[in-house]
Design a protein around this motif. Structure first.
Motif, mmCIF file in Angstrom:
data_model
loop_
_atom_site.group_PDB
_atom_site.id
_atom_site.type_symbol
_atom_site.label_atom_id
_atom_site.label_comp_id
_atom_site.label_asym_id
_atom_site.label_seq_id
_atom_site.Cartn_x
_atom_site.Cartn_y
_atom_site.Cartn_z
ATOM 1 N N LEU A 1 -6.363 -0.074 6.632
ATOM 2 C CA LEU A 1 -5.361 0.277 5.629
ATOM 3 C C LEU A 1 -6.053 0.984 4.456
ATOM 4 C CD1 LEU A 1 -2.344 -0.278 5.629
ATOM 5 C CD2 LEU A 1 -2.741 -2.286 4.219
ATOM 6 N N GLU A 2 -7.200 0.450 4.064
ATOM 7 C CA GLU A 2 -7.957 1.076 2.983
ATOM 8 C C GLU A 2 -8.361 2.496 3.360
ATOM 9 O OE1 GLU A 2 -8.566 0.492 -0.198
ATOM 10 O OE2 GLU A 2 -7.089 -1.080 0.190
ATOM 11 N N ARG B 1 -5.388 4.911 3.108
ATOM 12 C CA ARG B 1 -4.758 5.033 1.789
ATOM 13 C C ARG B 1 -4.966 6.430 1.173
ATOM 14 N NH1 ARG B 1 -3.627 1.042 -2.303
ATOM 15 N NH2 ARG B 1 -4.743 -0.546 -1.140
ATOM 16 N N ASN B 2 -6.222 6.901 1.218
ATOM 17 C CA ASN B 2 -6.510 8.198 0.598
ATOM 18 C C ASN B 2 -5.920 9.378 1.351
ATOM 19 O OD1 ASN B 2 -7.942 7.069 -1.530
ATOM 20 N ND2 ASN B 2 -9.802 6.934 -0.283
ATOM 21 N N SER C 1 1.498 4.011 -3.006
ATOM 22 C CA SER C 1 1.065 5.378 -2.691
ATOM 23 C C SER C 1 2.207 6.368 -2.904
ATOM 24 C CB SER C 1 0.576 5.453 -1.240
ATOM 25 O OG SER C 1 -0.521 4.606 -1.048
ATOM 26 N N MET D 1 0.843 -1.203 0.000
ATOM 27 C CA MET D 1 0.000 0.000 0.000
ATOM 28 C C MET D 1 0.878 1.252 0.000
ATOM 29 S SD MET D 1 -1.345 2.668 1.850
ATOM 30 C CE MET D 1 -1.429 2.432 3.620
ATOM 31 N N LEU D 2 1.910 1.253 0.844
ATOM 32 C CA LEU D 2 2.794 2.417 0.937
ATOM 33 C C LEU D 2 3.552 2.635 -0.366
ATOM 34 C CD1 LEU D 2 4.158 1.768 4.540
ATOM 35 C CD2 LEU D 2 2.720 3.709 3.844
ATOM 36 N N LYS E 1 -1.825 9.290 0.262
ATOM 37 C CA LYS E 1 -1.351 9.175 -1.121
ATOM 38 C C LYS E 1 -0.597 10.430 -1.570
ATOM 39 C CE LYS E 1 -2.841 7.533 -5.621
ATOM 40 N NZ LYS E 1 -1.565 6.804 -5.755
#
Lengths: 263, 263
Positions: free
Chosen positions: B160-161, B164-165, B32, B28-29, B168
């Motif tokens: 985590l989801e 994410r925003n 992003s 995820m990181l 980013k």
């Protein structure tokens, strides 16, 4: 006896590769009688590899490191290790000949990259790689026994087996067993787990892993482990604690059952 | 921008649990726009959790930490974090009420263990846990944005989801693509890979993952990644480098083929 695991590679950090090597190494160390103390993952970068080494050399009795032994530009684990412990790299003639013969047999040239895989820290012992080319390395530094293994899982695994017998602590046995309890929340069992842990001191560890069944009911995996210099004794303690937990779980269910709670 | 991942739990260290959380967080990181810099795994132990935090606070722009938020005696992540950054724990009333209502609805008592899950570091923001009980925590310390998430994978994943925003980086795109080459050894392609890396500077990273086919032939996965402020440009660079590598691999095969090597 403390053990630390260092894994090296950008692909692990960015999640392309799930770190199964660390799990396999940790499991081998744990079942050989060690307390697995710290797990570090760093980039293929000299400063970072040296930071990881610095932070566990002298702290752990044993370090198993995996990754960065190959022929590419970013395989710099052995070089970084040698610089950290202050010894030069020297060519291991046996390894050099093995790699050269292997290359020649396939009609390949002995490049700088292949030569690199035969360089080891001065004073190190090699661990034969029966799967790939680069050997593993064993070296004692600052009171810590260091094993450097490849990152390719098949190569790492074969060497892990070969060091298992070297490092096994004969005077310590670990036993571990789990039960799965349905219908009891982790927080409801927690006070009893705490009480059990306190009454057994260091010899017992109880860990609960909460989950949920398809029907939405709480499912709790309870894992009990014990160490002792007597394997039968360790097993007996684990069994008896699991029994106590199962009984307590039944008590909690009887008490907390929504149907009986408002009697 | 650097990101670090801390995972907490004896079960990870001793290899009972494969660290999929670290991989999911890292991925995820990475996607992003962050450089995933370090991954640390430590025991459920205040001194170790604080050691891990100390070694990356102020070094990384962002830390995502997972594990140790539950109700049991060894869930001490939040307490350890609060002590490390020097703030008291305070009760988050919203969380307290949510946990209390949830317990009462099921006819369960509000125990000390359930109350614990509503304690957060003074000044923290909570991240709602839509799967379990303990909330996630967001806190800024020493220039580092810290996210503390549960260790239970389903709970961790849902949070985590949700972050994410928030994190980013809009001005950086990563593209990554792989090809699989058969019949070429890693060490044979290595000089070309090194040359390509040098000619593209920081914008391109090439990683080779060696394997072996069932027939004993070398199989090499070559992964090329590139970052740019322009997504189309990053993709174009990756594609063009993969083409160059495929051509070079063909050259090497033509040169090194055992049938032609002795012409």
């Amino acid at each position: 006896m403390k053990a630390c695991v260092i894994t090296i590679g950008n692909e692990i950090l960015k999640g392309k590769t799930v770190n199964t090597n660390a799990a396999e190494i940790g499991r081998m160390l744990y079942f050989s009688g060690y307390e697995v103390y710290r797990g570090l993952t760093v980039q293929d970068n000299e400063a970072e590899i040296r930071w990881a080494l610095k932070s566990v050399l002298g702290l752990c009795d044993i370090i198993v490191l995996s990754g960065g032994l190959g022929p590419t530009f970013d395989d710099i684990t052995v070089l970084s290790f040698a610089r950290e412990v202050g010894v030069p790299l020297v060519r291991d003639e046996e390894t050099y000949i093995r790699i050269k013969e292997k290359a020649e047999k396939r009609g390949l040239q002995m490049t700088e990259e292949r030569e690199k895989m035969a360089l080891i820290p001065d004073g190190a012992r090699t661990i034969t790689n029966i799967v790939g080319s680069a050997p593993g390395i064993e070296f004692n530094a600052k009171g810590t026994r260091v094993f450097i293994l490849p990152g390719v899982p098949e190569e790492m695994r074969s060497m892990l087996e070969s060091i298992r017998n070297k490092i096994k602590l004969r005077d310590s046995f670990y036993e571990e067993e789990s039960i799965t309890i349905k219908g009891v929340f982790e927080a409801s069992l927690a006070p009893f787990v705490k009480k059990l842990m306190n009454s057994h001191g260091d010899a017992v560890y109880i860990k609960t892993h909460p989950g949920t069944s398809k029907e939405g009911e709480p499912v709790l995996e309870v894992e009990v482990s014990s160490k002792s210099d007597d394997q039968a004794k360790a097993k007996e303690i684990v069994r008896s604690i699991l029994n106590e937990i199962a009984l307590e779980a039944q008590n909690i269910k009887d008490l907390e059952s929504p149907n009986e709670g408002h009697k």
